[in-house]
Structure formats: structure tokens, C-alpha cells
Design an enzyme around this catalytic site. Structure first.
Site, PDB file in Angstrom:
ATOM      1  N   GLU A   1      39.360  38.178  56.639  1.00 44.62           N
ATOM      2  CA  GLU A   1      39.567  39.142  55.459  1.00 44.62           C
ATOM      3  C   GLU A   1      39.522  38.367  54.231  1.00 44.62           C
ATOM      4  OE1 GLU A   1      44.257  40.050  55.604  1.00 44.62           O
ATOM      5  OE2 GLU A   1      43.362  40.465  57.371  1.00 44.62           O
TER       6      GLU A   1
ATOM      7  N   ASP B   1      43.322  36.271  45.352  1.00 45.73           N
ATOM      8  CA  ASP B   1      43.930  35.265  44.350  1.00 45.73           C
ATOM      9  C   ASP B   1      44.895  36.166  43.498  1.00 45.73           C
ATOM     10  OD1 ASP B   1      44.670  32.947  43.835  1.00 45.73           O
ATOM     11  OD2 ASP B   1      42.671  32.493  42.709  1.00 45.73           O
TER      12      ASP B   1
ATOM     13  N   LYS C   1      38.906  28.133  52.397  1.00 42.49           N
ATOM     14  CA  LYS C   1      38.690  28.232  51.104  1.00 42.49           C
ATOM     15  C   LYS C   1      37.151  28.215  50.514  1.00 42.49           C
ATOM     16  CE  LYS C   1      43.205  28.126  49.276  1.00 42.49           C
ATOM     17  NZ  LYS C   1      43.258  27.018  48.558  1.00 42.49           N
TER      18      LYS C   1
END
Ligand code: IVH
Length: 671
Positions: free
Chosen positions: A120, A124, A322
Site C-alpha cells: 500500500e 507522508d 522507500k
């Protein structure tokens, strides 16, 4: 007495029903994006609920949709101690590390079979937890250190995508549900928020994440209420009264209770599918309306999650993978100075080109001399730069260890690098005071022609440069005197493009007064202020005679703006310029005057219940007649309207000698 109780019972049921229905329609609107009633119907339900709550204060509840208005400010946040800590995630930065995670999971489970994952977006924003008991929102908190969070319930209650009561239509609600998610601000909304803050002279948020975090952690929930916050839920803590088998099950069930989850999640049959998802999301990233900084990979089966457990405050069953950072390092090869339309000198770092978050950048703003001093940034320095919410890249810090000793300090020059005029310092800003500075002129034209101002399509910076450099434009009014033949003479200008520009200029001539005022580029007058000024004074002519005293009457206009507006319209050059714009055929659409009603300037307070008017109805009536309403009695109040069962406001009015009106008298006055 018995009858009284029965009535209250029926009312109580009605109130509960309304609250539930409203929450259900919120869910259809915010989650399914499929409203099935009109706004008017929704408003009617809200009004009915408000009215009932007003009439029966004993039925009020914080979990009512009417209460998303913010509560009195807090002194400090209370601490919420949770039983199941909110963990953090371990990170991976490349495919190998993501594959290592898959291997670790299999090894721990002593299994060679493929693991099913859910992947998913990693949003942020700011992590929060919501606790629902019996379907009602009880507590909302920040993550804090994982175990101890801050109680921010009253702030979270103002966020429309957070249900105050869970929807019970499809799936029974659990006895207790701790749900976790990320509060975010969309990029465009973040930019608009910053624009507004700039206009007001407030400090800008560095990025949407900071804006979301700053907004959620406000002691005054009314501030939070006015920020465009939203939530995506991504998991649960303790749940009593429902057993989830898989993470997918959680993500699919939460929305049925009205809790929004992110629609971009995917069930992946193995790590390869996860990696595929990662690349897809990385591509999609720039087109999403909010910022994501990676993906989160979670083992789908809850029983496996339980077996995997956690290690050093991170679950073994989840991983943050990331994206390439939006921060990068590069070297500053030069620092140049840009002169804006107000004459402000902005230092800009020229850098060796580098890709940041998928976009190549070679310039970053250094804001002002104070910022250069704060960062101690020098020409030749290696620096970290970042792109936040796709705003202009900025220098975050100098990497001091990369210094060679050959770096050169930089100071903003004392004369304008474009026109040579003197530069003066106003607080942190250095400003060129040259009256004929071409850089200022270019900036003014760019602003005047921009989309949100006069919206002259095709009049971009390259064309503006040529027009100013060739002396074809010496003032904004000259835009409307350009001839097609002059345009064709310019570089890279075909007959058709020249025609298009002339058409666009012509088309821009009719504009609302507010847009025109904004376009003029008056110092400190942003879009909102320009609109406020337009709706207050209505006619351009009036601006030429304004005094600072007149401007005091405009709500939200402070002394700085007033002085700037007065100065602008007194300036001979500006007056001439506006005269020429009018001669060229600029047509301004004047805002409609608000009718000066018969209650103009009168201040009303209501107390008790009126027979013929609902609470909002009586207020609207006063406002539609030009009056204002407030909730507390003070000397400023002209009338206190007293209905049945009035509160202490009536006594206070008597004490202060304020005129008291009965419902009948009020009716006569307004009728
Ligand atoms: S799951 C045990 N899922 O990332 C699982 N977190 O360091 C914990 N975040 O503070 C979190 N999007 O605020 C999860 N889809 C997502 C997320 C997500 C963003 C944030 C979360 C947490 C941080 C993890």
C-alpha cells in the site's frame, strides 16, 4: 410526567437516527464518493439536528455531526497511554533490501512457500490513532513515542473524513476498535494554505507533512478545523468484538464502518508482485494529489503476523520500502540574485543538475540573506536540497565535511544587479528601489498576465523578456497597445501565434474588479485581500481617494496593507497606468453591493427558544437584513431577543440596560 418522558424518548431516538443518517451520508460522500441525497437534503437533516440539540441541550453529544466546529482551546495536550504500542517500520531503500525482508519472513516462519503480502502507499503525514467504543469516537491521539501519545480528540473531531460514529448498515460494529491512520493535506491544498499564509505574512510550512502535523497539533481546535486535513486509515490496534483473518480483510472492512482506507492497496502473491507494485506506484507518485514517500509491505495473514511479532519496536511482518528521496546532494556552482516584481532580491543557488524525486533541478531558492547566514552556505559548498510538495527546491543544509576551504561567502549586493539602483533592507528583505528596473517590470507583467490575475494566455516569461528588452513594453498598460506587426518582428513568433496572443490580450479585458486589483501587484495584496477590497469598495474609482481610515473598515485588512493600498493609488505613475488601461478598454465587473438592510450595523443576541424560527433561521434573517449576530451579551449588543426558557443572557441584558425584544417584537421589526 410519563408523557414527558415518552416525548423525550421519541426525540432522543430521532436525534440518534439523524446522527446516524448524517454519518452514513458522510460515508457515501467521502468514502464511496457516491452521495445518494442532495446537498439540500443533507443540510435539512443537519438543520433539524441542530435545532433539536439547541432545544434540548440534554441531548447534545460530542459525537454529533453538529459538533465538528472546534472546542475551546486547551492549555496543553493530555497524555494517552495505549496498551498496544504504535510501532514504527523498518526501511528498505532498494530491491535487494526488499527481497531480504521476504527472505527473513520465510526464514522466521520456516517456510519456503510464497508469502502473500499487501502493498500500500506510504503516506507522508502524521500517524494517529482513533478509539471507537460501541461505534462512537472516544479518543484520538498522536503516535508520540508509540506508547504515550497526545490526546488530540477535539482536533480530530473537526476532520470530516473521520466518522464520529461508525456506520452500522452492513457490518456490525465492534465493541472496541482502535484504528490507525495517517492524517494528510493534499498538495494543492497545502499550496493554497501557504499562499494564504504568505498573504497574511505568516510563516510558511515547508511541506504538506509539516502542515498536516502542525495543524493536527494545535491547542485551538478551531485552527485545525480550518485546515484541509483528511485521513486514510491503514491498520488497527486492539479490536474487541471482531476477528480479522487478513490485513486485506481489515482494509476492506474499515470503509464499511465509514473509515476511509487508501484505494491504491494491492494484494500480492509474492515479493515479485510487490516489486512490480513498487515501480508502478513510483510512476504514479507524481500524479497522486497527496505525497507518498514509498510503499508499505505487510504480511497479509494476521496469524502469521502474530507469529512474526516484533523486534526493536518494529513489526517483523511489515516493511517500508522507500522511493528515491526527494532530497539529494549536489554542489553549488554559483549564487545569483533574482529581482522580483516588488523589487525584492532573492538569492538563488545555481547547482550541478541533480534529479530530486524524479525531476531534474539545477536551481534552488536560498530565500534571503538571513537564510544564507543561518545555513552558512557558500559558493562551492556541497549541500542537501529538497523538493517539497513540488514547490521550488530549497537548500536544506550544508555538508560541512565536504568543505575544501575554497568556498566563497556570498552577500547580497548593495545595488540592483539589473538596473544598478540602490538596494535597501526591509526586515529580512533586500529591495531594489529603482523606479525603472526592467526586472521589476518583467515581474509585474508576468504577475499581471498570470492565470489567477488577468489570465493572458501565451504571455509567458520568454515573450515578456523580449517585449521589455526591445522597449515595446515600459509599463503594464502597454500590453494593451501592442500591435500584431510588432509581435511578428520578434524571435520565434509566427503569424498565428501573434494572432493568438493579440486575441488573448483582447479577451482578458473584461475581468472582475478583484482580479484586476490583484493583477496590479499592490504590495501585500494577495488574491483574497483583493477580493475583500473589491467587495467592500465596489468601484475602482473609489480607490483613488481612499484613506487608511477607510481601509480600517475592511475586515482582515491590517495597517500594512492599508498603507500599501493608499500609497499605490496615490502614486502618479500608477494612476496614469490605470488611466491608460481604462482607455485601452479594460472593463471591470463590479461586485454587487450587499443590500444595506434595515438592520444594518445592529448587533443581535438570541436566548431561549423562538416559536416561529429555528436557531439558524433567526440568525440568517438578521444577517440577510444587514445585521450581525453574536452569542454573548456585551455592551456592543443592540438587541437581545428572548424566547421561551431564556438563559442568563436575558439577565445580563437587563443588567447592562440592553433593549430586550420578545419574539413578537422581533417579528415586527424584521417583518
Ligand atoms: S503501518 C506496524 N501503513 O509510516 C505498522 N504506516 O514508520 C505501522 N505510514 O508512523 C504502520 N503510511 O505514520 C503503515 N500504509 C501505511 C502507512 C504508514 C504511512 C506511516 C505511519 C508510521 C510510519 C512508519
Amino acid at each position: 410526567m410519563v408523557i414527558g418522558v415518552m416525548v423525550t424518548d421519541a426525540l432522543k431516538k430521532r436525534v440518534e437516527k439523524l446522527r446516524e443518517e448524517i454519518e452514513y451520508h458522510n460515508y457515501r460522500y467521502y468514502i464511496l464518493d457516491q452521495p445518494d441525497i442532495s446537498d439540500a437534503q443533507y443540510d435539512r437533516m443537519m438543520r433539524e439536528l441542530e435545532k433539536l440539540e439547541e432545544e434540548h441541550p440534554e441531548l447534545r453529544s460530542l459525537n454529533s455531526a453538529t459538533q465538528r466546529i472546534g472546542a475551546p482551546p486547551l492549555e496543553a495536550f493530555e497524555i494517552v497511554r495505549r496498551t498496544l504500542p504504535m510501532l514504527s517500520l523498518s526501511n528498505a531503500f532498494d530491491e535487494n533490501e526488499a527481497r531480504d525482508f521476504d527472505k527473513r519472513v520465510k526464514k522466521f516462519l520456516a517456510s519456503s512457500e510464497d508469502i502473500i503480502y499487501v502493498a500500500e502507499p506510504k503516506l507522508d503525514g502524521l500517524a494517529v490513532e482513533l478509539v471507537y467504543e460501541g461505534g462512537r469516537l472516544m479518543v484520538g491521539s498522536t503516535r508520540g513515542d508509540g506508547v504515550n501519545g497526545e490526546n488530540i480528540t477535539q482536533n480530530l473531531r473537526t476532520i470530516k473524513t473521520i466518522p464520529l460514529q461508525l456506520v452500522r448498515k452492513e457490518v456490525p460494529v465492534p465493541e472496541r476498535l482502535e484504528v490507525r491512520g495517517e492524517v494528510i493535506i493534499q498538495i494543492e491544498k497545502f499550496k493554497a494554505l501557504n499562499r494564504k499564509r504568505k498573504e497574511m505574512g505568516d510563516l510558511l510550512f515547508a511541506n504538506p507533512r509539516n502542515a498536516a502535523a502542525g495543524s493536527v497539533r494545535q491547542l485551538d481546535s478551531k485552527v485545525t478545523r480550518d485546515r484541509p486535513l483528511e485521513i486514510y486509515c491503514y491498520g488497527v490496534g486492539e479490536v474487541r468484538g471482531r476477528n480479522f483473518q487478513t490485513h486485506c480483510d481489515i482494509l476492506q472492512t474499515l470503509p464499511k464502518w465509514g473509515l476511509r482506507t487508501n484505494p491504491h492497496f494491492r494484494r500480492c502473491r509474492n515479493i515479485d508482485e510487490v516489486l512490480e507494485y513498487y515501480h508502478e506506484m513510483n510512476e504514479k507518485r507524481e500524479s497522486l494529489p497527496y505525497e507518498i514517500d514509498g510503499i508499505v509491505i505487510k504480511v497479509d495473514r494476521i496469524d502469521l503476523q502474530t507469529r512474526l511479532g516484533e523486534i526493536s519496536r518494529s513489526p517483523r511482518w511489515a516493511l517500508a520500502f522507500k522511493f528515491a528521496p526527494k532530497q539529494e546532494t549536489t554542489r553549488i556552482s554559483d549564487i545569483v540574485v533574482q529581482v522580483g516584481r516588488t523589487g525584492a532580491l532573492t538569492p538563488v543557488a545555481v547547482m550541478e543538475p541533480v534529479r530530486v524525486g524524479g525531476v531534474e533541478v539545477s536551481r534552488a531558492t536560498l530565500h534571503n540573506q538571513d537564510e544564507i547566514d543561518r545555513l552558512d552556505v557558500r559558493v562551492g559548498d556541497t549541500v542537501t536540497i529538497q523538493r517539497a510538495g513540488d514547490v521550488i527546491p530549497e537548500v536544506v543544509e550544508v555538508i560541512a565535511s565536504k568543505r575544501t576551504g575554497r568556498e566563497k561567502k556570498f552577500r547580497i549586493p548593495s545595488t540592483c544587479p539589473v538596473c544598478g539602483a540602490e538596494v535597501i533592507k526591509e526586515e529580512v528583505i533586500y529591495r531594489c528601489i529603482g523606479l525603472d528596473c526592467p526586472a521589476q517590470l518583467k515581474g509585474r507583467i508576468k504577475h499581471f498576465a498570470s492565470k489567477r490575475a488577468m489570465d493572458i494566455d501565451g504571455l509567458g516569461i520568454k515573450l515578456i523578456d523580449q517585449l521589455v528588452d526591445k522597449g515595446l513594453i515600459k509599463d503594464i498598460a502597454d500590453i494593451y497597445y501592442i500591435k500584431k506587426e510588432e509581435l511578428i518582428e520578434l524571435e520565434r513568433m509566427a503569424d498565428k501565434s501573434a494572432r493568438n496572443i493579440i486575441d488573448a490580450i483582447e479577451k482578458s479585458k473584461t475581468k472582475p474588479l478583484g482580479k484586476f486589483l490583484f493583477a496590479l501587484g499592490i504590495l501585500h495584496v494577495g488574491e483574497t485581500t483583493a477580493d475583500d477590497l473589491a467587495s467592500h469598495f465596489l468601484r475602482l474609482e473609489d480607490f483613488f481617494h481612499l484613506t487608511e481610515e477607510d481601509l480600517k473598515e475592511v475586515e482582515g485588512v491590517g495597517p500594512e496593507v492599508s498603507a500599501s493600498v493608499v500609497q499605490f493609488f496615490r502614486d502618479k505613475k500608477n494612476r496614469e497606468s490605470i488611466e491608460r488601461l481604462k482607455k485601452a478598454g479594460i472593463k471591470l465587473i463590479e461586485p454587487k453591493a450587499k443590500e444595506k438592510g434595515k438592520l444594518a450595523g445592529k448587533n443581535f443576541v438570541f436566548t431561549g427558544t423562538l416559536k416561529s424560527y429555528g436557531r439558524d433561521e433567526s440568525r440568517n434573517l438578521v444577517e440577510s437584513l444587514g445585521g450581525v449576530t453574536t452569542s454573548s451579551v456585551s455592551k456592543k449588543v443592540d438587541f437581545v431577543v428572548v424566547g421561551e426558557d431564556p438563559g442568563s443572557k436575558a439577565d445580563k441584558a437587563r443588567e447592562l440596560g440592553i433593549k430586550i425584544l420578545s419574539e413578537e417584537e422581533f417579528k415586527k421589526m424584521t417583518g
